[in-house]
Design a protein around this motif. Structure first.
Motif, mmCIF file in Angstrom:
data_model
loop_
_atom_site.group_PDB
_atom_site.id
_atom_site.type_symbol
_atom_site.label_atom_id
_atom_site.label_comp_id
_atom_site.label_asym_id
_atom_site.label_seq_id
_atom_site.Cartn_x
_atom_site.Cartn_y
_atom_site.Cartn_z
ATOM 1 N N PRO A 55 0.856 -1.197 0.000
ATOM 2 C CA PRO A 55 0.000 0.000 0.000
ATOM 3 C C PRO A 55 0.890 1.246 0.000
ATOM 4 O O PRO A 55 1.905 1.287 0.715
ATOM 5 C CB PRO A 55 -0.790 -0.119 1.305
ATOM 6 C CG PRO A 55 -0.627 -1.537 1.751
ATOM 7 C CD PRO A 55 0.687 -2.000 1.227
ATOM 8 N N LEU A 56 0.523 2.228 -0.781
ATOM 9 C CA LEU A 56 1.339 3.442 -0.896
ATOM 10 C C LEU A 56 0.551 4.647 -0.382
ATOM 11 O O LEU A 56 -0.661 4.681 -0.476
ATOM 12 C CB LEU A 56 1.751 3.658 -2.358
ATOM 13 C CG LEU A 56 2.643 2.568 -2.956
ATOM 14 C CD1 LEU A 56 2.897 2.847 -4.431
ATOM 15 C CD2 LEU A 56 3.966 2.469 -2.195
ATOM 16 N N PRO A 57 1.252 5.674 0.148
ATOM 17 C CA PRO A 57 2.708 5.781 0.320
ATOM 18 C C PRO A 57 3.213 4.834 1.405
ATOM 19 O O PRO A 57 2.448 4.377 2.244
ATOM 20 C CB PRO A 57 2.899 7.240 0.721
ATOM 21 C CG PRO A 57 1.621 7.601 1.402
ATOM 22 C CD PRO A 57 0.550 6.860 0.666
ATOM 23 N N SER A 58 4.516 4.567 1.374
ATOM 24 C CA SER A 58 5.092 3.609 2.305
ATOM 25 C C SER A 58 6.471 4.053 2.758
ATOM 26 O O SER A 58 7.197 4.731 2.030
ATOM 27 C CB SER A 58 5.207 2.240 1.623
ATOM 28 O OG SER A 58 5.851 1.292 2.468
ATOM 29 N N GLY A 59 6.812 3.635 3.970
ATOM 30 C CA GLY A 59 8.187 3.718 4.419
ATOM 31 C C GLY A 59 8.979 2.569 3.828
ATOM 32 O O GLY A 59 8.457 1.789 3.025
ATOM 33 N N LEU A 60 10.228 2.445 4.241
ATOM 34 C CA LEU A 60 11.095 1.418 3.666
ATOM 35 C C LEU A 60 12.076 0.943 4.718
ATOM 36 O O LEU A 60 12.443 1.677 5.632
ATOM 37 C CB LEU A 60 11.844 1.995 2.456
ATOM 38 C CG LEU A 60 12.570 1.003 1.539
ATOM 39 C CD1 LEU A 60 11.570 0.054 0.886
ATOM 40 C CD2 LEU A 60 13.340 1.757 0.455
ATOM 41 N N GLY A 61 12.531 -0.297 4.553
ATOM 42 C CA GLY A 61 13.569 -0.824 5.427
ATOM 43 C C GLY A 61 13.023 -1.660 6.557
ATOM 44 O O GLY A 61 11.977 -1.352 7.143
ATOM 45 N N GLN A 62 13.746 -2.740 6.884
ATOM 46 C CA GLN A 62 13.287 -3.702 7.878
ATOM 47 C C GLN A 62 14.314 -4.011 8.955
ATOM 48 O O GLN A 62 14.112 -4.937 9.733
ATOM 49 C CB GLN A 62 12.891 -5.008 7.167
ATOM 50 C CG GLN A 62 11.734 -4.847 6.205
ATOM 51 C CD GLN A 62 11.384 -6.149 5.520
ATOM 52 O OE1 GLN A 62 12.134 -6.652 4.697
ATOM 53 N NE2 GLN A 62 10.243 -6.694 5.853
ATOM 54 N N GLU A 63 15.393 -3.225 9.030
ATOM 55 C CA GLU A 63 16.497 -3.615 9.921
ATOM 56 C C GLU A 63 17.216 -2.378 10.434
ATOM 57 O O GLU A 63 17.570 -1.495 9.650
ATOM 58 C CB GLU A 63 17.453 -4.496 9.118
ATOM 59 C CG GLU A 63 18.730 -4.873 9.811
ATOM 60 C CD GLU A 63 19.631 -5.695 8.903
ATOM 61 O OE1 GLU A 63 20.106 -6.738 9.356
ATOM 62 O OE2 GLU A 63 19.855 -5.291 7.734
ATOM 63 N N ALA A 64 17.420 -2.317 11.742
ATOM 64 C CA ALA A 64 18.131 -1.171 12.314
ATOM 65 C C ALA A 64 18.587 -1.505 13.727
ATOM 66 O O ALA A 64 18.190 -2.513 14.317
ATOM 67 C CB ALA A 64 17.238 0.075 12.318
ATOM 68 N N ALA A 65 19.420 -0.626 14.260
ATOM 69 C CA ALA A 65 19.874 -0.728 15.640
ATOM 70 C C ALA A 65 19.934 0.668 16.231
ATOM 71 O O ALA A 65 20.219 1.642 15.527
ATOM 72 C CB ALA A 65 21.246 -1.400 15.709
ATOM 73 N N GLY A 66 19.652 0.753 17.522
ATOM 74 C CA GLY A 66 19.669 2.056 18.162
ATOM 75 C C GLY A 66 19.408 1.965 19.643
ATOM 76 O O GLY A 66 19.655 0.924 20.263
ATOM 77 N N VAL A 67 18.885 3.047 20.207
ATOM 78 C CA VAL A 67 18.673 3.165 21.646
ATOM 79 C C VAL A 67 17.203 3.452 21.923
ATOM 80 O O VAL A 67 16.584 4.271 21.245
ATOM 81 C CB VAL A 67 19.559 4.280 22.234
ATOM 82 C CG1 VAL A 67 19.232 4.517 23.701
ATOM 83 C CG2 VAL A 67 21.034 3.936 22.078
ATOM 84 N N VAL A 68 16.668 2.787 22.929
ATOM 85 C CA VAL A 68 15.285 3.011 23.337
ATOM 86 C C VAL A 68 15.154 4.411 23.953
ATOM 87 O O VAL A 68 15.906 4.769 24.863
ATOM 88 C CB VAL A 68 14.829 1.951 24.351
ATOM 89 C CG1 VAL A 68 13.443 2.283 24.907
ATOM 90 C CG2 VAL A 68 14.834 0.564 23.714
ATOM 91 N N GLU A 69 14.195 5.199 23.440
ATOM 92 C CA GLU A 69 13.939 6.522 24.006
ATOM 93 C C GLU A 69 12.704 6.538 24.911
ATOM 94 O O GLU A 69 12.644 7.324 25.856
ATOM 95 C CB GLU A 69 13.772 7.559 22.888
ATOM 96 C CG GLU A 69 15.061 7.866 22.149
ATOM 97 C CD GLU A 69 15.109 9.290 21.616
ATOM 98 O OE1 GLU A 69 14.043 9.919 21.482
ATOM 99 O OE2 GLU A 69 16.229 9.753 21.321
ATOM 100 N N ALA A 70 11.735 5.689 24.604
ATOM 101 C CA ALA A 70 10.523 5.640 25.416
ATOM 102 C C ALA A 70 9.838 4.302 25.191
ATOM 103 O O ALA A 70 10.052 3.651 24.164
ATOM 104 C CB ALA A 70 9.582 6.790 25.047
#
Length: 324
Positions: A55-70
């Protein structure tokens, strides 16, 4: 305000847009993550191009790393400040900040960097299920991995070698052949100038391999089947050259009662206990030094268009990360 990559129509890399958004507080069961690194994977091009419709519009990407903010209501496994990583939907990892279901996250060990986490989750978990679950590689097995110098390929080469297998890999150039060999590939076949099945038969004394891991798809499918020994397994896990065309199922019988499967990572990680066990095994082999996560390209997240162009033009090797 935060930024992310979005596309409103399918097509080439030029459809990717850098847009400003307001990220709300995480809902119940969600965690808000500030990304430090985002993984680039070939499946991202399938979503962008429309090969895998969305379905469009759409974001992209399925993989990441980071820090929990909330954290949202009901979340007890994670706290602000925790280092986390993930691979999975819904799409939207190409972002500076996002909310995601807590059940999709795993804690990233302090011994691993954010870039390693972003580069290893999808490709590393894929390698884990390929080698340990779809076909459980044993000492003495001979395997064939296509795109051996790619992100999944380099992990598979190292891990399979550590398991005691003989590793045959396909690559597109002498430079990529050298890279694959540095990561445990015993025999690198340059597919642009050699017929893969003929070379595999020569390398195995005519026997063929126990398993083929094929992420290329249409262009390699039938020749991959020709590489297998009787009762061998064909694992088709990608479509870099396009989807596999329809074929007569009786071919599997005629070529030696072959097994064929088309697995996806998200089936293997659907149960949280499986995700945690797979990630634990992956983190273990990386921490032990048996598998090195090779990050050969870094792009600003805002330059995702360039990253996609380089990926599709086969100008990348190993893993690639996008830096928010």
């Amino acid at each position: 305000m935060s930024h992310l990559i979005r596309f409103e129509r399918t097509g080439g890399p030029e459809v990717l847009q850098w847009v400003e958004v307001d990220v709300p507080r995480p809902a119940a069961g969600e965690v808000q993550v500030r990304h430090h690194a985002v993984g680039l994977n070939y499946i991202d091009t399938y979503h962008r191009s429309g090969l895998y419709p969305l379905p469009l519009p759409s974001g992209l990407g399925q993989e990441a790393a980071g820090v929990v903010e909330a954290v949202g209501e009901g979340v007890t496994e994670f706290l602000p400040g925790d280092r986390v990583a993930y691979a999975g939907g819904p799409l939207g990892a190409y972002a500076e900040l996002r909310n995601i279901a807590a059940q999709q996250l795993v804690k990233l060990p302090d011994s691993l960097s954010f870039e390693q986490g972003a580069a290893m989750m999808m490709q590393g978990l894929t390698a884990q299920y390929l080698l340990r679950r779809t076909y459980r590689v044993q000492p003495g097995d001979t395997i064939l991995i296509h795109a051996a110098a790619g992100g999944v390929g380099l992990i598979v080469c190292q891990w399979a070698k550590a398991l005691g297998a003989t590793v045959i890999g396909t690559v597109s150039s002498d430079e990529k052949a050298a890279l694959a060999r540095l990561h445990g590939c015993d025999h690198a076949i340059i597919s642009t100038r050699e017929k893969v099945s003929e070379r595999v038969r020569a390398l195995t004394g005519g026997a063929g391999v126990n398993v083929v891991y094929d992420s290329i798809g249409k262009d390699t499918f039938l020749d991959s089947l020709a590489c297998l020994r009787p009762l061998g397994m064909m694992v088709s896990f990608g479509n870099a050259s396009g989807p596999v065309e329809a074929f007569d199922l009786g071919l599997l019988a005629r070529m030696g009662s072959l097994f064929l499967t088309r697995p996806t990572l998200f089936t293997y990680t659907a149960r949280r206990e499986d995700l945690l066990a797979m990630a634990d095994e992956l983190f273990g082999v990386v921490a032990s030094g048996q598998v090195r996560i090779t990050i050969n390209q870094r792009y600003p997240l805002q330059d995702a268009v360039t990253a996609h162009r380089d990926l599709e033009a086969r100008r990348t090797t190993g893993s690639t990360v996008l830096i928010p």
